[in-house]
Scaffold this active site. Structure first.
Site, short mmCIF file in Angstrom:
data_model
loop_
_atom_site.label_atom_id
_atom_site.label_comp_id
_atom_site.label_asym_id
_atom_site.label_seq_id
_atom_site.Cartn_x
_atom_site.Cartn_y
_atom_site.Cartn_z
N TYR A 243 -14.50 3.60 10.84
CA TYR A 243 -13.06 3.73 10.81
C TYR A 243 -12.41 3.99 11.96
CZ TYR A 243 -8.41 5.09 9.29
OH TYR A 243 -7.02 5.26 8.94
N LYS B 60 -9.59 2.11 14.70
CA LYS B 60 -8.33 2.51 15.23
C LYS B 60 -8.36 2.61 16.74
CE LYS B 60 -6.44 3.01 11.28
NZ LYS B 60 -5.50 1.93 10.71
N GLY C 212 0.81 -1.39 0.03
CA GLY C 212 0.08 -0.03 0.06
C GLY C 212 0.99 1.40 0.02
N SER D 158 -3.99 6.74 13.91
CA SER D 158 -4.47 7.94 13.10
C SER D 158 -4.87 9.18 14.07
CB SER D 158 -5.60 7.60 12.43
OG SER D 158 -6.21 8.87 11.71
N1 LIG Z 1 -3.22 7.38 4.30
C1 LIG Z 1 -3.76 8.19 5.54
O1 LIG Z 1 -4.18 9.21 5.23
C2 LIG Z 1 -3.58 7.27 6.93
C3 LIG Z 1 -3.94 8.13 7.99
C4 LIG Z 1 -3.69 7.60 9.15
C5 LIG Z 1 -3.72 6.14 9.22
N2 LIG Z 1 -3.54 5.18 8.14
C6 LIG Z 1 -3.54 3.84 8.20
O2 LIG Z 1 -2.16 3.60 7.64
C7 LIG Z 1 -2.18 2.37 7.03
C8 LIG Z 1 -1.79 2.23 5.73
O3 LIG Z 1 -2.68 3.18 4.97
P1 LIG Z 1 -2.42 3.51 3.50
O4 LIG Z 1 -2.79 4.87 3.11
O5 LIG Z 1 -1.06 3.06 3.00
O6 LIG Z 1 -3.51 2.73 2.84
P2 LIG Z 1 -3.58 1.55 1.68
O7 LIG Z 1 -4.94 1.34 1.25
O8 LIG Z 1 -2.51 2.06 0.20
O9 LIG Z 1 -2.72 0.51 2.56
C9 LIG Z 1 -3.48 -0.67 2.99
C10 LIG Z 1 -2.79 -2.05 2.37
O10 LIG Z 1 -3.52 -3.01 2.93
C11 LIG Z 1 -4.08 -3.92 2.27
N3 LIG Z 1 -5.03 -4.65 2.98
C12 LIG Z 1 -6.34 -4.39 3.36
N4 LIG Z 1 -7.00 -5.33 3.66
C13 LIG Z 1 -6.25 -6.22 3.72
C14 LIG Z 1 -6.41 -7.60 4.34
N5 LIG Z 1 -7.63 -8.04 5.01
N6 LIG Z 1 -5.51 -8.53 4.29
C15 LIG Z 1 -4.17 -7.96 3.93
N7 LIG Z 1 -3.86 -6.65 3.40
C16 LIG Z 1 -5.01 -5.89 3.28
C17 LIG Z 1 -4.47 -3.13 1.16
O11 LIG Z 1 -4.56 -4.13 -0.15
C18 LIG Z 1 -3.29 -2.18 1.04
O12 LIG Z 1 -2.06 -2.46 0.09
C19 LIG Z 1 -4.03 1.86 7.31
O13 LIG Z 1 -4.04 1.12 8.42
C20 LIG Z 1 -4.46 3.19 7.47
O14 LIG Z 1 -5.62 3.15 8.30
C21 LIG Z 1 -3.57 6.00 6.96
#
Ligand SMILES: NC(=O)c1ccc[n+]([C@@H]2O[C@H](COP(=O)([O-])OP(=O)(O)OC[C@H]3O[C@@H](n4cnc5c(N)ncnc54)[C@H](O)[C@@H]3O)[C@@H](O)[C@H]2O)c1
Length: 337
Positions: A149, A153, A10, A124
């Site tokens: 969501y 968290k 991701g 987050s």
């Molecule tokens: N991007 C943001 O703004 C942000 C802010 C705060 C927290 N986060 C957290 O950071 C983490 C990564 O976020 P990101 O922006 O890289 O998101 P993203 O969607 O790009 O990455 C998440 C990855 O998890 C994989 N995934 C989802 N469900 C799955 C499952 N059941 N089994 C295996 N893999 C699975 C997806 O394919 C993806 O590659 C997440 O937990 C998100 O909640 C993100």
């Protein structure tokens, strides 16, 4: 260190994998590709010189996880995998509870069984809800979540806190990200949602590229310097480096830690649009729209604790965030599917 990275293909995961490899760690990724592409692996290899080991698996699949973790010799896990769209979580709450919380408990059970108890978790700033005061410190009270969501968290943070209380061998970092944006300076990896983007920067990038007509600015009457919402945007490579700093700190200071990862600076939506326009030399049409329910007027991080305890600082500027996003956006248009 041998590190398991869930969600490693991701957005934030792929940048962290690059930093881990470049720091000499061995990386194994578990991802079910629901929101990322397998081709990320080749691009990570182009940047870092090493292709990470990859397992296409769901974190809810205990048997698959047992196979990967058992005998894997892992010293730590960085746990990114999960669903992350706030609006979607309101429409599909069961999916969010099942994947985020159910997937996490399954993962933690497998880790426990296999004596892997060092976890860095993607939390987050959303756990703070609408804070009474900015900047937000790690001691700022957690507010009741306004969407599923955010609720997931908070609950996963609580589960890791309970695990640490039950057995101090659990060594836990809860990283509260502010607003991750930007892309790797190579332009080869970046935010690549399988769906229409939900976050400001990818939308602005797509408007600049002519893929979307205009940016909706949700709220122009907030009590902020230009009326639009203020957020703490952090470059994803700074964020990735924060994970390495957290792993290093856990190795010498075991326990249960919470760190805000942001820059400590707030930027308005209109300022982001102006910076992106300057970085690309393109006009970015936007129009004011109604406030979205659940959006807070302004939030940014107090990063004193992270800077002091991790020896880390998010130094990349909003201009760099825009320039790197744009480089990635142009490359992403050339990718298949
Ligand atoms: N991007 C943001 O703004 C942000 C802010 C705060 C927290 N986060 C957290 O950071 C983490 C990564 O976020 P990101 O922006 O890289 O998101 P993203 O969607 O790009 O990455 C998440 C990855 O998890 C994989 N995934 C989802 N469900 C799955 C499952 N059941 N089994 C295996 N893999 C699975 C997806 O394919 C993806 O590659 C997440 O937990 C998100 O909640 C993100």
């Amino acid at each position: 260190m041998r590190v398991l990275v869930t969600g490693g293909t991701g957005f934030i995961g792929s940048h962290t994998v690059v930093e881990l490899i470049e720091a000499g760690h061995q990386v194994v990724i578990v991802d079910n590709l629901v929101n990322s592409k397998r081709s990320v692996l080749d691009r990570v290899a182009r940047i870092s010189g090493t292709a990470p080991e990859f397992h296409e698996a769901d974190i809810r699949d205990e048997t698959a996880l047992d196979r990967i973790v058992g005998g894997g010799g892992f010293e730590a896990v960085v746990h990114f995998a999960g669903l992350k769209a706030v609006g979607e979580s309101v429409r599909r709450p069961l999916d969010y509870w099942e994947v985020n919380v159910g997937g996490s408990t399954t993962l933690f059970r497998v880790l426990d069984r296999n004596d892997v108890r060092t976890v860095v978790f993607s939390s987050s700033a959303t756990v703070y809800g609408d804070p009474d005061e900015v900047p937000v410190t790690e001691a700022t009270p957690i507010k009741p979540a306004t969407n599923p969501y955010g609720g997931t968290k908070q609950v996963i943070e609580q589960i890791l806190t309970d695990l640490h209380a039950s057995d101090p061998r659990w060594n836990v970092a809860l990283l509260r990200y502010f607003n991750p944006v930007g892309a790797h300076a190579s332009g080869l990896i970046g935010e690549d949602p399988n769906d229409i983007p939900n976050n400001l920067m990818p939308i602005v990038a797509q408007v600049a590229a002519g893929k979307l007509p205009e940016v909706n600015v949700y709220g122009n009457d907030y009590p902020t310097r230009d009326g639009s919402g203020v957020r703490d945007y952090i470059h994803v490579v700074d964020l990735a480096e924060g994970h390495l700093a957290a792993l290093d700190r856990l190795a010498v200071d075991s326990g249960r830690h919470v760190w805000n990862l942001g820059t400590g600076n707030g930027t308005t939506v209109l300022e982001v649009i102006a910076a992106f326009s300057a970085a690309t030399g393109r006009d970015i049409p936007y129009r004011p729209a109604a406030r979205r329910p659940g959006d807070v007027a302004e939030t940014w991080a107090d990063v004193t604790k992270a800077e002091r305890e991790l020896g880390w600082r998010a130094g990349r500027t909003v201009d760099e965030m825009c320039a790197d996003t744009w480089r990635w956006q142009q490359y992403a248009l050339t990718l298949d599917g």
